[in-house]
Enzyme design. Structure first.
Site, PDB file in Angstrom:
ATOM      1  N   ASN A   7     -23.787  27.286   9.382  1.00  0.00           N
ATOM      2  CA  ASN A   7     -22.686  27.510  10.308  1.00  0.00           C
ATOM      3  C   ASN A   7     -21.425  27.599   9.455  1.00  0.00           C
ATOM      4  OD1 ASN A   7     -20.672  27.396  12.190  1.00  0.00           O
ATOM      5  ND2 ASN A   7     -21.399  25.537  13.208  1.00  0.00           N
ATOM      6  N   LYS A  14     -21.460  24.256   7.322  1.00  0.00           N
ATOM      7  CA  LYS A  14     -22.341  23.185   7.785  1.00  0.00           C
ATOM      8  C   LYS A  14     -23.763  23.673   7.566  1.00  0.00           C
ATOM      9  CE  LYS A  14     -20.518  20.669  11.763  1.00  0.00           C
ATOM     10  NZ  LYS A  14     -20.480  20.714  13.207  1.00  0.00           N
ATOM     11  N   ARG A  91     -25.423  30.759  12.537  1.00  0.00           N
ATOM     12  CA  ARG A  91     -24.699  30.720  13.800  1.00  0.00           C
ATOM     13  C   ARG A  91     -23.636  31.813  13.725  1.00  0.00           C
ATOM     14  NH1 ARG A  91     -19.698  27.041  15.591  1.00  0.00           N
ATOM     15  NH2 ARG A  91     -19.666  27.688  17.767  1.00  0.00           N
ATOM     16  N   HIS A 180     -20.650  28.502  23.030  1.00  0.00           N
ATOM     17  CA  HIS A 180     -21.491  27.280  22.975  1.00  0.00           C
ATOM     18  C   HIS A 180     -22.868  27.527  23.597  1.00  0.00           C
ATOM     19  CE1 HIS A 180     -17.527  24.768  23.109  1.00  0.00           C
ATOM     20  NE2 HIS A 180     -17.934  24.863  21.860  1.00  0.00           N
ATOM     21  N   LEU A 209     -18.606  18.831  25.575  1.00  0.00           N
ATOM     22  CA  LEU A 209     -17.247  18.333  25.395  1.00  0.00           C
ATOM     23  C   LEU A 209     -17.029  17.887  23.948  1.00  0.00           C
ATOM     24  CD1 LEU A 209     -17.099  16.139  28.654  1.00  0.00           C
ATOM     25  CD2 LEU A 209     -16.580  18.585  28.407  1.00  0.00           C
ATOM     26  N   GLY A 210     -16.605  18.826  23.098  1.00  0.00           N
ATOM     27  CA  GLY A 210     -16.280  18.512  21.704  1.00  0.00           C
ATOM     28  C   GLY A 210     -14.808  18.813  21.497  1.00  0.00           C
ATOM     29  N   GLY A 212     -13.753  21.820  20.868  1.00  0.00           N
ATOM     30  CA  GLY A 212     -13.807  22.915  21.845  1.00  0.00           C
ATOM     31  C   GLY A 212     -14.657  22.402  22.993  1.00  0.00           C
ATOM     32  N   ARG A 241      -6.556  23.541  22.489  1.00  0.00           N
ATOM     33  CA  ARG A 241      -6.479  24.789  23.269  1.00  0.00           C
ATOM     34  C   ARG A 241      -6.145  24.488  24.719  1.00  0.00           C
ATOM     35  NH1 ARG A 241     -12.367  26.606  21.544  1.00  0.00           N
ATOM     36  NH2 ARG A 241     -12.186  25.956  19.378  1.00  0.00           N
ATOM     37  N   ASP A 283      -7.443  14.283  19.114  1.00  0.00           N
ATOM     38  CA  ASP A 283      -8.699  13.521  19.022  1.00  0.00           C
ATOM     39  C   ASP A 283      -8.841  12.597  20.230  1.00  0.00           C
ATOM     40  OD1 ASP A 283     -10.557  11.340  18.220  1.00  0.00           O
ATOM     41  OD2 ASP A 283     -10.584  12.484  16.349  1.00  0.00           O
ATOM     42  N   ARG A 285     -10.571  10.020  20.785  1.00  0.00           N
ATOM     43  CA  ARG A 285     -10.516   8.568  20.521  1.00  0.00           C
ATOM     44  C   ARG A 285      -9.073   8.085  20.491  1.00  0.00           C
ATOM     45  NH1 ARG A 285     -14.819   9.500  15.855  1.00  0.00           N
ATOM     46  NH2 ARG A 285     -13.488  11.338  15.789  1.00  0.00           N
ATOM     47  N   GLY A 333     -18.818  14.069  25.126  1.00  0.00           N
ATOM     48  CA  GLY A 333     -19.852  13.906  26.157  1.00  0.00           C
ATOM     49  C   GLY A 333     -20.936  12.920  25.755  1.00  0.00           C
ATOM     50  N   GLU A 334     -21.256  12.881  24.460  1.00  0.00           N
ATOM     51  CA  GLU A 334     -22.330  11.984  23.994  1.00  0.00           C
ATOM     52  C   GLU A 334     -21.846  10.561  23.781  1.00  0.00           C
ATOM     53  OE1 GLU A 334     -23.902  13.796  20.384  1.00  0.00           O
ATOM     54  OE2 GLU A 334     -24.074  15.707  21.424  1.00  0.00           O
ATOM     55  N   GLU A 385     -27.825  22.188  18.168  1.00  0.00           N
ATOM     56  CA  GLU A 385     -27.700  23.643  18.012  1.00  0.00           C
ATOM     57  C   GLU A 385     -28.496  24.140  16.803  1.00  0.00           C
ATOM     58  OE1 GLU A 385     -23.534  22.587  18.441  1.00  0.00           O
ATOM     59  OE2 GLU A 385     -23.211  24.576  19.292  1.00  0.00           O
TER      60      GLU A 385
HETATM   61  P1  ADP Z   1     -16.619  19.999  17.317  1.00  0.00           P
HETATM   62  O1  ADP Z   1     -16.277  20.858  18.485  1.00  0.00           O
HETATM   63  O2  ADP Z   1     -15.607  20.069  16.218  1.00  0.00           O
HETATM   64  O3  ADP Z   1     -18.056  20.114  16.845  1.00  0.00           O
HETATM   65  P2  ADP Z   1     -17.428  17.326  18.175  1.00  0.00           P
HETATM   66  O4  ADP Z   1     -18.544  17.716  19.056  1.00  0.00           O
HETATM   67  O5  ADP Z   1     -17.750  16.618  16.909  1.00  0.00           O
HETATM   68  O6  ADP Z   1     -16.441  18.519  17.889  1.00  0.00           O
HETATM   69  O7  ADP Z   1     -16.457  16.390  19.049  1.00  0.00           O
HETATM   70  C1  ADP Z   1     -15.243  15.901  18.521  1.00  0.00           C
HETATM   71  C2  ADP Z   1     -14.559  15.098  19.616  1.00  0.00           C
HETATM   72  O8  ADP Z   1     -15.410  13.996  19.973  1.00  0.00           O
HETATM   73  C3  ADP Z   1     -13.237  14.489  19.158  1.00  0.00           C
HETATM   74  O9  ADP Z   1     -12.253  14.672  20.170  1.00  0.00           O
HETATM   75  C4  ADP Z   1     -13.567  13.023  19.028  1.00  0.00           C
HETATM   76  O10 ADP Z   1     -12.470  12.201  19.285  1.00  0.00           O
HETATM   77  C5  ADP Z   1     -14.611  12.859  20.124  1.00  0.00           C
HETATM   78  N1  ADP Z   1     -15.357  11.612  19.970  1.00  0.00           N
HETATM   79  C6  ADP Z   1     -16.211  11.246  18.998  1.00  0.00           C
HETATM   80  N2  ADP Z   1     -16.634   9.976  19.207  1.00  0.00           N
HETATM   81  C7  ADP Z   1     -16.029   9.528  20.329  1.00  0.00           C
HETATM   82  C8  ADP Z   1     -16.032   8.308  21.080  1.00  0.00           C
HETATM   83  N3  ADP Z   1     -16.756   7.277  20.684  1.00  0.00           N
HETATM   84  N4  ADP Z   1     -15.261   8.236  22.192  1.00  0.00           N
HETATM   85  C9  ADP Z   1     -14.509   9.285  22.590  1.00  0.00           C
HETATM   86  N5  ADP Z   1     -14.461  10.441  21.933  1.00  0.00           N
HETATM   87  C10 ADP Z   1     -15.198  10.587  20.827  1.00  0.00           C
END
Ligand code: ADP
Length: 410
Positions: A7, A14, A91, A180, A209-210, A212, A241, A283, A285, A333-334, A385
């Site tokens: 990727n 990656k 990808r 996605h 929910l990442g 993006g 975004r 972020d 978090r 989401g995870e 993925e």
């Molecule tokens: P990408 O789209 O870059 O692949 P990821 O799927 O890794 O992104 O998601 C990144 C997002 O996940 C960031 O906003 C990060 O703060 C959030 N995240 C990771 N761990 C946690 C957590 N424990 N609680 C809340 N958000 C989290």
């Protein structure tokens, strides 16, 4: 067979080397800061600790050379010879309408991939750079392109045509494509397995929910709608975004702030979303922490984030005529029980009843997080993925071998 999954982003690569007969990653890693001072290669073999190497990596060719060397290295490697890599799966973000499915890369495909750059100027050039680099380094090893857009290519026309003059679709391909796709595909298929029902008998809403973020309505196994559009800017509020926006706003802001096209693009893609509203961070978090500490705009960013997801849940439930499952995946989401709880709050009337204990415990693992009596099952499912890309690569190679055999009359 071992398949190298790549990727390639603007300054990162990656990778995973997957043993496709066992569906198992032998090693995974990331090269970051390509072209900057002090690039970093982080590499994790499946049976040994992670290693980190810093150095100068000027471009994607050098980055992929490093990846191959570490895969072969006596201390950190997982293969003895380059020839053990049977294929490379890439990808590729945008396949337009030309690529509704994964494809074996050849010179004609490369021409078409270059034509797709216009649709995704921020992403596709780096994917193409990765393919070119592999052609130089791995010579005749087959390469397959797996597209983020492909899973959404069966959306009905009423879901993908914008309310613009139709000629713009015919002339410039202006329509909704969605992204996605490999993630929405993987988690929706996994959810149907967990429901113990064939994919074509269930309706599932998936929330990726990442940084993006996008959602998809997967009706009887097919993506019939998704929140991202012509580009990955439409839909949900994201890290940086803006998501859904009255298009007139941008014209107004460009005029009032005297912004160039490039500046407007940067505003919408890099300085909006949670970053723009909170004024602090993209972020999740940080946003959650600041909201807990009483920061008003971080609270507002959270409110908007979850409200918009809930609106899409409602819309997709209607689009599919009801649903069997709701899935949360990707970084937020995870890992965030709080966001999942807030997105499901008040949705009991739709048959969604989250189980507080199950939700709190499900961090980074696959789990059912709804109550047993909940009509709609809610799952947290870590996305994969890379595995989908490796499986698609294997499938494309098998089909091509089969076709060659037919032509040869075997
Ligand atoms: P990408 O789209 O870059 O692949 P990821 O799927 O890794 O992104 O998601 C990144 C997002 O996940 C960031 O906003 C990060 O703060 C959030 N995240 C990771 N761990 C946690 C957590 N424990 N609680 C809340 N958000 C989290």
């Amino acid at each position: 067979m071992k398949i190298l999954v790549l990727n390639c982003g603007s300054s990162s690569v990656k990778y995973q080397l997957i043993d496709i007969d066992k569906n198992y990653p032998l090693a995974k890693g990331l090269v970051s800061r390509i072209g900057m001072s002090e690039a970093v290669l982080t590499h994790k073999p499946h049976d040994r600790p992670e290693v980190k190497i810093t150095g100068e990596i000027i471009d994607h060719i050098v980055a992929i050379e490093y990846v191959i060397s570490i895969l072969l290295s006596p201390n950190h490697g997982v293969i003895k010879d380059k020839s053990e890599i049977g294929a490379v799966g890439h990808r590729v973000v945008h396949g337009g309408e030309k690529f509704p499915e994964s494809v074996l890369i050849n010179s004609e495909v490369m021409v078409e991939l270059r034509n797709c750059i216009e649709l995704a100027p921020l992403h596709n050039p780096h994917n193409i750079r990765g393919i070119n680099a592999c052609q130089k380094i791995l010579l005749n090893i087959p390469q397959v392109a797996v597209f983020d857009t492909a899973f959404h290519q069966q959306m009905p026309k009423h879901a993908y045509i914008y309310g613009l003059p139709y000629i713009l679709y015919k002339k410039h391909g202006i329509r909704r494509y969605g992204f996605h796709g490999t993630s929405h595909y993987y988690v929706s298929r996994r959810a149907s397995e967990l429901l113990k029902k064939p994919a074509n008998e269930v309706n599932i809403i998936t929330c990726h929910l990442g940084n993006g973020a996008s959602m998809a309505a997967v009706k009887e196994g097919i993506s019939i709608d998704t929140s991202m559009g012509f580009t990955p800017l439409e839909g949900l509020l994201m890290g940086t975004r803006c998501g859904d926006l009255d298009p007139a706003v941008i014209l107004h802001v460009m005029a009032r702030e005297e912004l160039s096209l490039q500046e407007a693009n940067t505003l919408l893609n890099k300085h909006s979303g949670m970053q723009g509203i909170s004024g602090h961070s993209s972020d999740m978090r940080d946003i959650i922490q600041e909201a807990k500490e009483g920061h008003a705009n971080s609270r507002l960013a959270l409110d908007i984030y979850c409200y918009r997801i809930k609106k899409y849940i409602g819309a997709y439930a209607v689009a599919m005529g009801g649903m069997n499952a709701l899935v949360f995946t990707a970084g937020i989401g995870e890992n965030s029980p709080l966001i999942r709880e807030r997105c499901c709050e008040g949705l009991e009337f739709l048959g969604i009843e989250l189980d507080e204990g199950r939700n709190e415990e499900a961090i980074g693992v696959e789990a059912l997080i709804s109550k047993d009596k909940s009509k709609v099952k809610v799952f947290a499912i870590p996305t994969n993925e890379e595995l989908v890309i490796a499986q698609e690569t294997k499938k494309v190679l098998e089909v091509n071998t089969f076709l060659k055999d037919i032509v040869k009359g075997v």
